[in-house]
Design a protein around this motif. Structure first.
Motif, PDB file in Angstrom:
ATOM      1  N   THR A  27       0.842  -1.196   0.000  1.00 30.97           N
ATOM      2  CA  THR A  27       0.000   0.000   0.000  1.00 30.97           C
ATOM      3  C   THR A  27       0.887   1.259   0.000  1.00 30.97           C
ATOM      4  O   THR A  27       2.062   1.192   0.380  1.00 30.97           O
ATOM      5  CB  THR A  27      -0.848   0.045   1.282  1.00 30.97           C
ATOM      6  OG1 THR A  27       0.072   0.052   2.391  1.00 30.97           O
ATOM      7  CG2 THR A  27      -1.786  -1.146   1.411  1.00 30.97           C
ATOM      8  N   PRO A  28       0.322   2.416  -0.360  1.00 26.52           N
ATOM      9  CA  PRO A  28       1.092   3.663  -0.245  1.00 26.52           C
ATOM     10  C   PRO A  28       1.627   3.857   1.172  1.00 26.52           C
ATOM     11  O   PRO A  28       2.742   4.335   1.365  1.00 26.52           O
ATOM     12  CB  PRO A  28       0.061   4.746  -0.595  1.00 26.52           C
ATOM     13  CG  PRO A  28      -0.942   4.060  -1.457  1.00 26.52           C
ATOM     14  CD  PRO A  28      -1.012   2.639  -0.958  1.00 26.52           C
ATOM     15  N   GLU A  29       0.831   3.444   2.169  1.00 30.83           N
ATOM     16  CA  GLU A  29       1.247   3.612   3.572  1.00 30.83           C
ATOM     17  C   GLU A  29       2.486   2.774   3.877  1.00 30.83           C
ATOM     18  O   GLU A  29       3.395   3.226   4.576  1.00 30.83           O
ATOM     19  CB  GLU A  29       0.104   3.195   4.520  1.00 30.83           C
ATOM     20  CG  GLU A  29      -1.086   4.144   4.546  1.00 30.83           C
ATOM     21  CD  GLU A  29      -1.978   4.055   3.309  1.00 30.83           C
ATOM     22  OE1 GLU A  29      -1.909   3.029   2.592  1.00 30.83           O
ATOM     23  OE2 GLU A  29      -2.732   5.010   3.042  1.00 30.83           O
ATOM     24  N   GLU A 246       0.668  -1.694   8.133  1.00 30.75           N
ATOM     25  CA  GLU A 246       0.567  -0.914   6.883  1.00 30.75           C
ATOM     26  C   GLU A 246       0.380  -1.798   5.658  1.00 30.75           C
ATOM     27  O   GLU A 246       0.052  -1.305   4.581  1.00 30.75           O
ATOM     28  CB  GLU A 246       1.823  -0.058   6.677  1.00 30.75           C
ATOM     29  CG  GLU A 246       2.047   1.017   7.722  1.00 30.75           C
ATOM     30  CD  GLU A 246       2.913   0.535   8.882  1.00 30.75           C
ATOM     31  OE1 GLU A 246       3.023  -0.699   9.081  1.00 30.75           O
ATOM     32  OE2 GLU A 246       3.477   1.388   9.589  1.00 30.75           O
ATOM     33  N   SER A 247       0.647  -3.112   5.804  1.00 29.05           N
ATOM     34  CA  SER A 247       0.523  -4.002   4.649  1.00 29.05           C
ATOM     35  C   SER A 247      -0.947  -4.182   4.280  1.00 29.05           C
ATOM     36  O   SER A 247      -1.813  -4.287   5.152  1.00 29.05           O
ATOM     37  CB  SER A 247       1.139  -5.364   4.992  1.00 29.05           C
ATOM     38  OG  SER A 247       0.512  -6.405   4.284  1.00 29.05           O
ATOM     39  N   ASP A 333       4.172  -8.786  13.675  1.00 29.31           N
ATOM     40  CA  ASP A 333       3.190  -7.799  13.200  1.00 29.31           C
ATOM     41  C   ASP A 333       3.542  -6.382  13.655  1.00 29.31           C
ATOM     42  O   ASP A 333       2.678  -5.527  13.794  1.00 29.31           O
ATOM     43  CB  ASP A 333       1.777  -8.182  13.635  1.00 29.31           C
ATOM     44  CG  ASP A 333       1.642  -8.279  15.148  1.00 29.31           C
ATOM     45  OD1 ASP A 333       2.666  -8.075  15.857  1.00 29.31           O
ATOM     46  OD2 ASP A 333       0.529  -8.543  15.634  1.00 29.31           O
ATOM     47  N   GLY A 334       4.827  -6.126  13.875  1.00 28.58           N
ATOM     48  CA  GLY A 334       5.259  -4.770  14.229  1.00 28.58           C
ATOM     49  C   GLY A 334       5.067  -3.823  13.046  1.00 28.58           C
ATOM     50  O   GLY A 334       4.842  -4.270  11.912  1.00 28.58           O
ATOM     51  N   SER A 335       5.166  -2.539  13.316  1.00 23.06           N
ATOM     52  CA  SER A 335       4.995  -1.563  12.240  1.00 23.06           C
ATOM     53  C   SER A 335       6.170  -1.649  11.271  1.00 23.06           C
ATOM     54  O   SER A 335       7.242  -2.177  11.613  1.00 23.06           O
ATOM     55  CB  SER A 335       4.914  -0.150  12.818  1.00 23.06           C
ATOM     56  OG  SER A 335       6.195   0.220  13.307  1.00 23.06           O
TER      57      SER A 335
END
Ligand SMILES: Cc1cc2nc3c(=O)[nH]c(=O)nc-3n(C[C@H](O)[C@H](O)[C@H](O)COP(=O)(O)O)c2cc1C
Length: 362
Positions: A27-29, A246-247, A333-335
């Protein structure tokens, strides 16, 4: 400490690339978060229409002023018999019935126009252009160079890396067989190329003079230090970023990434017609018994799309393509920023510990 030829060329802080992952995860994020954290975010744009591609680039630019890459699929012209297509359509109907969608659908569009996608990238003057499944025509490479875009190809053998260097790329991703997702293999005589990252990287390093990016099974600072030791100038991690917030990977897919073990994947052609590594599903297991010919990529990819989309809607992972590498147990699942930071911090501690050991011994 981790400055390399590539970090200097790309003007990024750390030699960490988040892999381009077409089909939703990047994603863009995610792309922006990795670039903002000092790595290189990469958009997997192979399946995007030219309009989606342009708007996604604009979205990323709103989220970061740092460099990021865009990745496309070099197109292929598959030839497939009508008989193989009809047989596959009939076979896939059982899943359509189970998922409650229309049987015998018309054959959808196989892929987006590479030429139109490239045109968008040229107009948008992107920082980094990467690609897989082949080598783009010379005029595309030339036009990218004229705009100052750094060009990165994908190789799964030394021979492929050498061809990419001759074609004029600035760097090459050495994709080991541990890697999640599609194999980038493009030389026909290498169709079964499955060389592990630790064997592939130094051999490519020895045979090309451009920087090499290690990819496949790298999940943390240990993988970064090992890759730099093998002569790589950066790492490219895909699976490590799949479960982060963010994924854009589907929630059920993220759960599978977080719970699956190192032996849960296999390389299969059943979803797309091209070899790719993913977590074993009922669909993969069933297809082991399919007696017909699996249509070539991207025909099979287009033919299974409605099934994968329906499976996503009903949260059924058994018919989703759960692309993932062999480093699964190391996923968290960290950022995205935390993953970049942990990787660098761990690598730093390891290098310092090695220095200390060497001093004590020397
Ligand atoms: C879900 C997924 C999608 C991928 N899509 C692409 C892609 O669009 N383009 C590409 O060059 N590589 C793609 N890859 C391969 C990655 O670039 C990289 O080689 C791989 O993720 C490295 O292995 P790892 O997953 O063990 O880190 C994909 C990988 C995954 C897991």
């Amino acid at each position: 400490m981790f400055e390399t030829k590539l970090t200097r060329l790309l003007k990024i802080r750390y030699p960490i690339f988040q892999a381009p992952m077409a089909g939703g995860p990047t994603t863009p994020e995610l792309v922006a978060a990795v670039s903002n954290a000092g790595g290189l975010g990469n958009l997997g744009a192979g399946y995007l229409t030219p309009e989606q591609l342009r708007s996604t680039i604009h979205m990323i630019r709103q989220l970061t002023d740092q460099p990021f890459g865009v990745n496309l699929f070099v197109p292929e012209q598959p030839i497939e018999s009508e008989e193989a297509i009809d047989q596959m359509t009939a076979y896939l109907n059982q899943y359509r019935i189970e998922l409650g969608i229309a049987t015998n659908p018309l054959l959808p569009k196989f892929s987006e126009s590479f030429e139109e996608q490239v045109q968008v990238l040229l107009e948008e003057k992107i920082s980094v252009f990467s690609f897989t499944f082949g080598i783009p025509p010379h005029d595309v490479i030339q036009a990218m160079k004229e705009r100052g875009t750094v060009i990165i190809g994908t190789a799964t053998t030394v021979e492929e890396a050498k061809c990419l260097e001759v074609a004029g790329v600035d760097a090459v991703v050495a994709q080991g067989s541990e890697a999640g997702g599609h194999r980038g293999t493009f030389l026909k005589n290498n169709s079964d190329a499955q060389i592990g990252t630790i064997a592939l990287v130094p051999q490519i390093v020895d045979h090309v003079s451009i920087p090499v990016i290690a990819s496949g099974g790298i999940m943390d600072g240990r993988g970064l230090v090992a890759s730099l030791t093998l002569g790589a100038a950066a790492i490219q991690m895909g699976t490590a970023f799949l479960a982060c917030p963010e994924s854009g990977a589907h929630a059920t897919y993220k759960q599978k990434i977080l719970s699956a073990n190192e032996d849960a994947t296999e390389i299969t052609r059943v979803y797309s017609g091209k070899a790719a590594r993913g977590i074993r599903t009922k669909f993969i297991n069933d297809m082991h018994h399919y007696s017909g010919t699996i249509p070539a990529y991207p025909i099979q990819n287009a033919m299974t799309r409605d099934i994968r989309q329906a499976a996503a809607k009903s949260n059924n992972p058994e018919y989703l393509s759960l692309w993932a590498g062999q480093g699964l147990r190391l996923a968290n699942d960290g950022s995205a920023a935390a993953i970049v930071k942990q990787t660098i911090d761990q690598a730093y501690v390891l290098v310092k510990a090695m220095e200390k050991t060497l001093q004590e011994e020397g």
